[in-house]
Design an enzyme around this catalytic site. Sequence first.
Site, PDB file in Angstrom:
ATOM      1  N   THR A   1      36.405  34.090  41.076  1.00 55.30           N
ATOM      2  CA  THR A   1      37.083  34.968  42.034  1.00 55.30           C
ATOM      3  C   THR A   1      36.789  34.555  43.471  1.00 55.30           C
ATOM      4  O   THR A   1      35.732  33.954  43.744  1.00 55.30           O
ATOM      5  CB  THR A   1      36.623  36.432  41.799  1.00 55.30           C
ATOM      6  OG1 THR A   1      36.964  37.222  42.937  1.00 55.30           O
ATOM      7  CG2 THR A   1      35.113  36.517  41.626  1.00 55.30           C
ATOM      8  N   ASP A   2      37.686  34.929  44.383  1.00 51.08           N
ATOM      9  CA  ASP A   2      37.434  34.647  45.804  1.00 51.08           C
ATOM     10  C   ASP A   2      36.236  35.443  46.337  1.00 51.08           C
ATOM     11  O   ASP A   2      35.681  35.115  47.381  1.00 51.08           O
ATOM     12  CB  ASP A   2      38.689  34.928  46.655  1.00 51.08           C
ATOM     13  CG  ASP A   2      39.171  36.374  46.617  1.00 51.08           C
ATOM     14  OD1 ASP A   2      38.609  37.180  45.862  1.00 51.08           O
ATOM     15  OD2 ASP A   2      40.126  36.697  47.364  1.00 51.08           O
ATOM     16  N   GLU A   3      35.849  36.508  45.608  1.00 52.03           N
ATOM     17  CA  GLU A   3      34.762  37.358  46.110  1.00 52.03           C
ATOM     18  C   GLU A   3      33.425  36.627  46.168  1.00 52.03           C
ATOM     19  O   GLU A   3      32.486  37.096  46.815  1.00 52.03           O
ATOM     20  CB  GLU A   3      34.642  38.640  45.269  1.00 52.03           C
ATOM     21  CG  GLU A   3      35.927  39.451  45.319  1.00 52.03           C
ATOM     22  CD  GLU A   3      35.767  40.888  44.863  1.00 52.03           C
ATOM     23  OE1 GLU A   3      34.655  41.431  44.953  1.00 52.03           O
ATOM     24  OE2 GLU A   3      36.770  41.460  44.403  1.00 52.03           O
TER      25      GLU A   3
ATOM     26  N   TYR B   1      28.671  42.652  41.474  1.00 52.46           N
ATOM     27  CA  TYR B   1      29.790  42.023  40.756  1.00 52.46           C
ATOM     28  C   TYR B   1      29.988  40.587  41.234  1.00 52.46           C
ATOM     29  O   TYR B   1      29.975  39.643  40.437  1.00 52.46           O
ATOM     30  CB  TYR B   1      31.096  42.822  40.963  1.00 52.46           C
ATOM     31  CG  TYR B   1      32.334  42.015  40.616  1.00 52.46           C
ATOM     32  CD1 TYR B   1      32.602  41.647  39.302  1.00 52.46           C
ATOM     33  CD2 TYR B   1      33.234  41.593  41.618  1.00 52.46           C
ATOM     34  CE1 TYR B   1      33.733  40.880  38.987  1.00 52.46           C
ATOM     35  CE2 TYR B   1      34.353  40.831  41.310  1.00 52.46           C
ATOM     36  CZ  TYR B   1      34.600  40.472  39.996  1.00 52.46           C
ATOM     37  OH  TYR B   1      35.699  39.710  39.689  1.00 52.46           O
TER      38      TYR B   1
ATOM     39  N   LYS C   1      29.430  36.963  39.383  1.00 54.70           N
ATOM     40  CA  LYS C   1      30.505  35.981  39.215  1.00 54.70           C
ATOM     41  C   LYS C   1      30.124  34.646  39.854  1.00 54.70           C
ATOM     42  O   LYS C   1      30.434  33.582  39.322  1.00 54.70           O
ATOM     43  CB  LYS C   1      31.808  36.504  39.833  1.00 54.70           C
ATOM     44  CG  LYS C   1      32.472  37.640  39.081  1.00 54.70           C
ATOM     45  CD  LYS C   1      32.940  37.275  37.680  1.00 54.70           C
ATOM     46  CE  LYS C   1      34.078  36.288  37.668  1.00 54.70           C
ATOM     47  NZ  LYS C   1      34.572  36.048  36.279  1.00 54.70           N
TER      48      LYS C   1
HETATM   49  P1  NAD Z   1      39.497  43.420  33.104  1.00 54.15           P
HETATM   50  O1  NAD Z   1      38.306  44.270  33.402  1.00 54.15           O
HETATM   51  O2  NAD Z   1      40.843  44.044  33.112  1.00 54.15           O
HETATM   52  O3  NAD Z   1      39.311  42.714  31.686  1.00 54.15           O
HETATM   53  C1  NAD Z   1      38.096  42.215  31.233  1.00 54.15           C
HETATM   54  C2  NAD Z   1      38.193  42.056  29.729  1.00 54.15           C
HETATM   55  O4  NAD Z   1      36.957  41.470  29.269  1.00 54.15           O
HETATM   56  C3  NAD Z   1      38.370  43.373  28.982  1.00 54.15           C
HETATM   57  O5  NAD Z   1      39.358  43.235  27.995  1.00 54.15           O
HETATM   58  C4  NAD Z   1      37.001  43.603  28.341  1.00 54.15           C
HETATM   59  O6  NAD Z   1      37.055  44.336  27.129  1.00 54.15           O
HETATM   60  C5  NAD Z   1      36.508  42.176  28.129  1.00 54.15           C
HETATM   61  N1  NAD Z   1      35.045  42.085  28.067  1.00 54.15           N
HETATM   62  C6  NAD Z   1      34.137  42.649  28.914  1.00 54.15           C
HETATM   63  N2  NAD Z   1      32.887  42.352  28.516  1.00 54.15           N
HETATM   64  C7  NAD Z   1      33.005  41.566  27.414  1.00 54.15           C
HETATM   65  C8  NAD Z   1      32.058  40.922  26.572  1.00 54.15           C
HETATM   66  N3  NAD Z   1      30.736  41.047  26.768  1.00 54.15           N
HETATM   67  N4  NAD Z   1      32.515  40.187  25.530  1.00 54.15           N
HETATM   68  C9  NAD Z   1      33.859  40.060  25.316  1.00 54.15           C
HETATM   69  N5  NAD Z   1      34.787  40.652  26.076  1.00 54.15           N
HETATM   70  C10 NAD Z   1      34.369  41.401  27.114  1.00 54.15           C
HETATM   71  O7  NAD Z   1      39.412  42.211  34.151  1.00 54.15           O
HETATM   72  P2  NAD Z   1      40.592  41.373  34.826  1.00 54.15           P
HETATM   73  O8  NAD Z   1      40.988  42.035  36.084  1.00 54.15           O
HETATM   74  O9  NAD Z   1      41.610  41.053  33.806  1.00 54.15           O
HETATM   75  O10 NAD Z   1      39.793  40.047  35.238  1.00 54.15           O
HETATM   76  C11 NAD Z   1      39.694  38.944  34.329  1.00 54.15           C
HETATM   77  C12 NAD Z   1      38.874  37.850  34.976  1.00 54.15           C
HETATM   78  O11 NAD Z   1      39.492  37.437  36.197  1.00 54.15           O
HETATM   79  C13 NAD Z   1      37.450  38.284  35.357  1.00 54.15           C
HETATM   80  O12 NAD Z   1      36.580  37.226  35.073  1.00 54.15           O
HETATM   81  C14 NAD Z   1      37.543  38.561  36.849  1.00 54.15           C
HETATM   82  O13 NAD Z   1      36.291  38.340  37.475  1.00 54.15           O
HETATM   83  C15 NAD Z   1      38.560  37.516  37.262  1.00 54.15           C
HETATM   84  N6  NAD Z   1      39.338  37.833  38.475  1.00 54.15           N
HETATM   85  C16 NAD Z   1      39.971  39.046  38.586  1.00 54.15           C
HETATM   86  C17 NAD Z   1      40.742  39.314  39.711  1.00 54.15           C
HETATM   87  C18 NAD Z   1      41.483  40.640  39.848  1.00 54.15           C
HETATM   88  O14 NAD Z   1      42.035  40.903  40.922  1.00 54.15           O
HETATM   89  N7  NAD Z   1      41.540  41.485  38.812  1.00 54.15           N
HETATM   90  C19 NAD Z   1      40.847  38.363  40.738  1.00 54.15           C
HETATM   91  C20 NAD Z   1      40.187  37.132  40.590  1.00 54.15           C
HETATM   92  C21 NAD Z   1      39.449  36.873  39.455  1.00 54.15           C
END
Ligand code: NAD
Length: 327
Positions: A126-128, A150, A154
């Site tokens: 992530t950009d964070e 968080y 990451k």
């Molecule tokens: P989300 O919270 O919607 O989904 C996370 C998923 O991971 C869920 O389905 C959860 O059940 C599963 N999970 C959590 N812990 C687990 C474990 N121990 N074992 C197996 N599965 C597990 O998150 P998201 O928004 O879809 O983000 C997905 C990825 O993208 C993350 O790594 C996040 O850091 C990254 N990201 C998100 C954004 C954003 O804006 N949402 C931006 C940049 C990067």
Amino acid sequence: MKRILITGGAGFIGSHHVRSLLDDAYPDWAGAHVTVLDKLTYAGNRSNIPTHHPRLTFVRGDICDDALLRELLPGHDAVIHFAAESHVDRSLESAEEFVRTNVVGTQRLLDAVLATGVGRVVHVSTDEVYGSIEEGSWTEEWPLAPNSPYSASKASSDLLARSYWRTHGLDLSVTRCSNNYGPYQHPEKLIPLFVTNLLEGVRVPLYGDGGNVREWLHVDDHCRAIDLVLNNGRAGEIYNIGGGNERTNVAITRSVLELTGQDWSRVRRVADRKAHDLRYSLDDTKIREELGYAPRIPFEEGLAATVAWYQDHPDWWKGTKLRTVAE
Ligand code: NAD
């Protein structure tokens, strides 16, 4: 038949990627078998992906479960690692689960990938991880200075992932994307929280003066960029994925109010988040020039479609909101 394993494939972004793969939206993976490994935490929802599909295997399990990983991974050509604890506010309450899943889980996954000979990995970061920037934009060389548990977890997993390339020669690339929006996003996150509150007649909580700036990208553009990195990204490289749509939280709030036909009286000011990052901004020249990436969905169009999706799918978010409160 090619096989790809998606961790966190029942969450917001992972499930978009899975649905796109099953729809053959990514030519290099057309007809591939998709294995989803997801723990189904409060954030995961089994109904985000098809219940039955001839090319889908769903496994409910934890990325920290070493034995399960070593049983599941053999035979896969690639892994995209989305699974994470993803909500900053929750990490301020307790960092424990963030370290366990995001750091330990990533280390276990990478060890299992090495042990089972999976060919290619994309680690979704992530950009964070860069912290906060008042002016200009981060390139991939920028030092990491994460400010929340968080983003620190990451950043740790992001660095661990790269180290497995450098140390063990793993064919792995890292992506760092800006804020995503789109359908199926958990209603704890800003845009779906505001939209669903307004649809329920509840006021929306705006942090501080609302001047924090985020860069927004539609989830479909993020997943297409991940697919480009998976297929053509170089091992050991990091790719920023930006949207170019910088908006203050006040501006987002105004847009969502307008799209739901409401006014500023529906906004409730709340104390600012601790150590709230002021601004995120990515320089994504590298992925644009090297891999030909360009976002396709204009922000105003994507936001209007997203609001319409929440209007049309009350059963999806009402159930999710209720379940989360009950936990
Ligand atoms: P989300 O919270 O919607 O989904 C996370 C998923 O991971 C869920 O389905 C959860 O059940 C599963 N999970 C959590 N812990 C687990 C474990 N121990 N074992 C197996 N599965 C597990 O998150 P998201 O928004 O879809 O983000 C997905 C990825 O993208 C993350 O790594 C996040 O850091 C990254 N990201 C998100 C954004 C954003 O804006 N949402 C931006 C940049 C990067």
